[in-house]
Design an enzyme around this catalytic site. Structure first.
Site, short mmCIF file in Angstrom:
data_model
loop_
_atom_site.label_atom_id
_atom_site.label_comp_id
_atom_site.label_asym_id
_atom_site.label_seq_id
_atom_site.Cartn_x
_atom_site.Cartn_y
_atom_site.Cartn_z
N TYR A 58 70.05 -75.66 23.93
CA TYR A 58 69.76 -76.78 22.64
C TYR A 58 70.92 -76.16 21.66
O TYR A 58 71.62 -77.09 20.90
CB TYR A 58 68.35 -76.70 21.93
CG TYR A 58 67.36 -77.17 22.97
CD1 TYR A 58 67.67 -77.25 24.46
CD2 TYR A 58 66.11 -77.44 22.63
CE1 TYR A 58 66.74 -77.59 25.27
CE2 TYR A 58 65.01 -78.02 23.36
CZ TYR A 58 65.50 -77.92 24.76
OH TYR A 58 64.18 -78.54 25.44
N HIS A 97 67.90 -86.02 26.32
CA HIS A 97 67.02 -86.54 25.38
C HIS A 97 67.76 -87.34 24.28
O HIS A 97 67.65 -87.44 23.23
CB HIS A 97 66.05 -85.76 24.65
CG HIS A 97 65.09 -85.15 25.68
ND1 HIS A 97 63.87 -85.43 25.87
CD2 HIS A 97 65.23 -84.32 26.52
CE1 HIS A 97 63.27 -84.72 26.73
NE2 HIS A 97 63.92 -84.04 27.35
C1 HEM Z 1 65.75 -74.80 31.04
C2 HEM Z 1 65.44 -76.06 30.84
C3 HEM Z 1 65.86 -77.02 30.01
C4 HEM Z 1 67.07 -77.34 29.51
C5 HEM Z 1 68.25 -76.64 30.03
C6 HEM Z 1 66.96 -78.35 28.43
C7 HEM Z 1 68.18 -78.80 27.96
C8 HEM Z 1 67.98 -79.66 26.82
C9 HEM Z 1 68.72 -80.09 25.75
C10 HEM Z 1 70.53 -79.70 25.93
C11 HEM Z 1 68.29 -80.84 24.74
C12 HEM Z 1 69.26 -81.40 23.67
C13 HEM Z 1 69.28 -80.82 22.52
C14 HEM Z 1 69.87 -81.02 21.14
O1 HEM Z 1 70.83 -81.49 20.99
O2 HEM Z 1 69.16 -80.84 20.18
C15 HEM Z 1 67.16 -80.97 25.25
C16 HEM Z 1 66.29 -81.84 24.54
C17 HEM Z 1 64.89 -81.68 24.82
N1 HEM Z 1 64.20 -80.91 25.64
FE1 HEM Z 1 64.95 -79.97 26.88
N2 HEM Z 1 65.64 -78.76 28.48
C18 HEM Z 1 64.75 -77.86 29.27
C19 HEM Z 1 63.38 -77.77 29.40
C20 HEM Z 1 62.56 -78.79 28.72
C21 HEM Z 1 61.12 -78.45 28.78
C22 HEM Z 1 60.39 -77.65 29.79
C23 HEM Z 1 60.84 -79.50 27.85
C24 HEM Z 1 59.48 -79.84 27.64
C25 HEM Z 1 58.40 -79.10 27.51
C26 HEM Z 1 61.84 -79.98 27.24
C27 HEM Z 1 61.65 -81.04 26.25
C28 HEM Z 1 62.84 -81.40 25.31
C29 HEM Z 1 62.47 -82.35 24.35
C30 HEM Z 1 61.23 -83.05 23.82
C31 HEM Z 1 63.91 -82.27 23.82
C32 HEM Z 1 64.29 -83.41 22.79
C33 HEM Z 1 64.08 -82.95 21.37
C34 HEM Z 1 64.80 -83.81 20.46
O3 HEM Z 1 64.11 -85.18 20.33
O4 HEM Z 1 65.53 -83.57 19.45
N3 HEM Z 1 63.06 -79.35 27.70
N4 HEM Z 1 66.98 -80.38 26.38
#
Ligand code: HEM
Ligand code: HEM
Ligand code: HEM
Lengths: 365, 191
Positions: A341, A74
């Protein structure tokens, strides 16, 4: 210490025979080796192939390159602020102050899934809205939601393997169909989820999308009763078909920026109440359609700001930053997300910041 | 250090209790720390223990520091040569510095990372720094390095004590045992 030893007089007793010295030294050495070995084992040094938060984030970096200062997933996004007006309907299920009737300030971030901060927007990119509610009692509720109603996988290792299988080969630029096929044949839950996802069409943009929390949580009320829940937000705007993709690389962002400039955007926050027996560790499937859905209030987004100047850039929307009254369920993805995260934040916070594609100038357009 | 005949043979009772209580907590924290950051499934639950246990250690450490400064410590036996005394003093000082600094850095880094500092339920600690991304990253690294340093200091400390107790056989361990050890015919302070 025995009596006789204690009676040996001042200072040290006569020296030990050499053999005994060696044996005792070996004993100390062995103890040190055992404790240090246990420490190394527990810290994962002896199992380099285990799935760790660092390995997950390395995988994102392997696919996208290291994008200095950006979220590892993201990566392309824009920051917003607004407020949540709670109607009090959530208070019977959760004792968190956010569900008491009243208004709570909110900061958030719209983003596109994927680790490429400068990629061109496309209508089929997964869109996200992350929100942070801060109540007067000092508690915070952070949630990241995406515009698809089911997640492709249930388990951390599957997330990793799915990510690898569906990512284009860096050399050919193509996704290996055979690898995807092999994954799907082993994971009927993923095949079923993709079928649901394939049957939907994206809406015109960020503002008319629904966003789903996907993972299950537990609400705990004032009496201590706990209820499995999931949540999603439903836009006030009626969904319009995808707009024609233009040459504007940021057309999805530009659209939502212009909309916010012309007036606030609203979503209803809907809590889905699980029944005993509803799976809470299966993000890849929906609960039965007849589950009670409670509208607990409206989220209003009223201002927009570039990541370059917004403090929200540095916020980790860790899904397990929860107020008292909301708890994690047994969904293993939750702890995994929290850990990954944190790893992503630690890396990006320590890096040189590069201006975002959605620059200050872009946001003022 | 005074070597009068009135020198105690053991550390003050409270210090002895705190020593073993904190040793257990610190070892638990070190193991919890390294395992949580490499675990996807247990990360959240382990971190939920790590934060309040770490802050408890900070409170115990401050009590220990005050108790230590207010009480006489037993004189070192003659079996500890001057060069070793230096090392012992240094390592004691280092361990105090580490178990006070580590929880403070944990608290500070969560503040700089813009996280709520949750103890349990709705009980939070106030942030002690303003959110600052670069500082968060630096403190996070420092937390790791100092935790490893504490682990190494502990290994060296334990080896040293056991060396004296088992090989020099000067009853060194009894100086810190929680129960009262009467050193018949041998008083640590007497030379
Ligand atoms: C194990 C599964 C997942 C992994 C490994 C993962 C990994 C990541 C990582 C590394 C980030 C960046 C975080 C940061 O630097 O602040 C991220 C952002 C995000 N993830 Fe995931 N994610 C997973 C599952 C999900 C699921 C199930 C959802 C939805 C319900 C989701 C929604 C989001 C959203 C909305 C962001 C962006 C947040 C922002 O705008 O700062 N993720 N994810
Ligand atoms: C005596 C006290 C403490 C010890 C011995 C200790 C030890 C550790 C260790 C060994 C790690 C893993 C480091 C690594 O391998 O990178 C760690 C990480 C961490 N500690 Fe501590 N810690 C202490 C106190 C605290 C306190 C009081 C807090 C917060 C209130 C805290 C918060 C954290 C956090 C947030 C992480 C990293 C989590 C992540 O990167 O996702 N620690 N600690
Ligand atoms: C993480 C674990 C440990 C820490 C941080 C630690 C720390 C300390 C410190 C700071 C002192 C100085 C006295 C004071 O002011 O309290 C001390 C003394 C002592 N410790 Fe430990 N200790 C640990 C584990 C152990 C273990 C496992 C042993 C036994 C093998 C041990 C045996 C002793 C003894 C006998 C003394 C008295 C030394 C003297 O006479 O000066 N300690 N320890």
């Amino acid at each position: 210490m025995t009596e006789s030893e204690a009676n040996q007089g001042f200072g040290a007793p006569p020296p030990l025979p050499m053999g005994a010295v060696i044996a005792r030294l070996a004993g100390i050495g062995l103890l040190v080796v055992v404790i240090a070995g246990l420490f190394l084992y527990v810290g994962g040094w002896l199992t380099p192939h285990a799935l760790t938060p660092a390995a997950l984030v390395d995988t994102f970096e392997h696919i996208n390159g290291v994008q200095s200062g950006f979220r590892r997933n993201h990566a392309k996004g824009v920051c917003v602020t607004g407020y949540f007006e709670s109607n009090g309907q959530g208070a019977t299920l959760s004792r968190a102050q956010v569900f008491q009737q009243g208004r709570v300030p909110v900061v958030g971030r719209f983003a596109l899934a994927g680790g490429q901060p400068f990629a061109a927007d496309t209508s089929h990119d997964v869109r996200s809205l992350a929100l942070l509610f801060k109540t007067a009692d000092g508690e915070e509720w952070r949630t990241g939601m995406i515009n698809i109603p089911v997640f492709p996988v249930n388990k951390p290792q599957d997330f990793h393997d799915f990510l690898v299988a569906t990512s284009p080969d860096p050399k050919t630029g193509k996704v290996d169909g055979a690898a995807v096929g092999a994954f799907l044949s082993k994971h009927p839950e993923t095949a079923a989820a993709l079928k649901i996802l394939g049957s939907g069409t994206p809406t015109s943009g960020f503002s008319d999308s629904s966003y789903y929390g996907l993972n299950a949580f537990r609400f705990v009320n004032a009496k201590g009763e706990d209820t499995p829940v999931r949540w999603w937000i439903n836009p006030d705007l009626t969904a319009a078909p995808p707009s024609v993709e233009t040459t504007d690389k940021n057309y999805l962002f530009d659209q939502v920026i212009a909309q916010i400039h012309s007036g606030p955007l609203r979503w209803h926050l809907i809590v889905i109440v699980g029944q005993p027996g509803d799976p809470t560790a299966e993000a890849a499937s929906m609960w039965p359609a007849d589950r009670q859905q409670i509208d607990v209030g409206t989220v209003t987004i009223s201002t927009v700001e570039s990541e370059d100047t917004s403090p929200t850039r540095d916020i980790n929307f860790d899904p397990l930053v929860l107020p008292d009254g909301i708890r994690a369920s047994d969904d293993p993805l939750l702890s995994t997300r929290s850990a990954a995260y944190s790893q992503s934040l630690t890396r990006r916070d320590g890096e040189r910041k590069i201006p975002s594609a959605i620059s200050t100038a872009e946001v003022q357009k | 250090m005074a070597t009068t005949t009135t020198s105690p043979t053991q550390f003050a009772f409270l210090l002895r209790i705190l020593h073993w209580l904190m040793a257990a907590c610190l070892l638990a924290m070190l193991f919890i720390g390294v395992s949580m950051v490499t675990s996807v499934g247990n990360y959240h639950q382990l971190l939920a223990i790590h934060r309040p246990l770490g802050i408890s250690i900070l409170i115990l450490a401050l009590i220990r520091l005050v108790t230590r400064l207010m009480n006489r410590t037993p004189a070192l036996p003659p079996t500890v040569p001057p060069s070793e005394r230096m090392i012992m003093k240094l390592s004691e000082f280092a361990m105090y510095a580490l178990f006070i600094a580590l929880p403070l850095i944990g608290w500070a880094m969560l503040s700089a990372g813009n996280y709520p500092i949750v103890m349990f339920g709705s009980v939070h600690l106030p942030p002690i720094l303003a959110p600052q991304p670069m500082l968060y990253a630096t403190l996070r690294k420092t937390h790791t390095i100092l935790a490893y340093a504490l682990f190494l200091a502990f290994l060296a400390h334990m080896s040293g004590v056991l060396f004296h107790t088992w090989i020099v056989r000067d009853h060194f361990l009894s100086r810190m045992l929680p129960w009262t050890v009467r050193a018949k015919g041998r008083r640590a302070g007497e030379i």
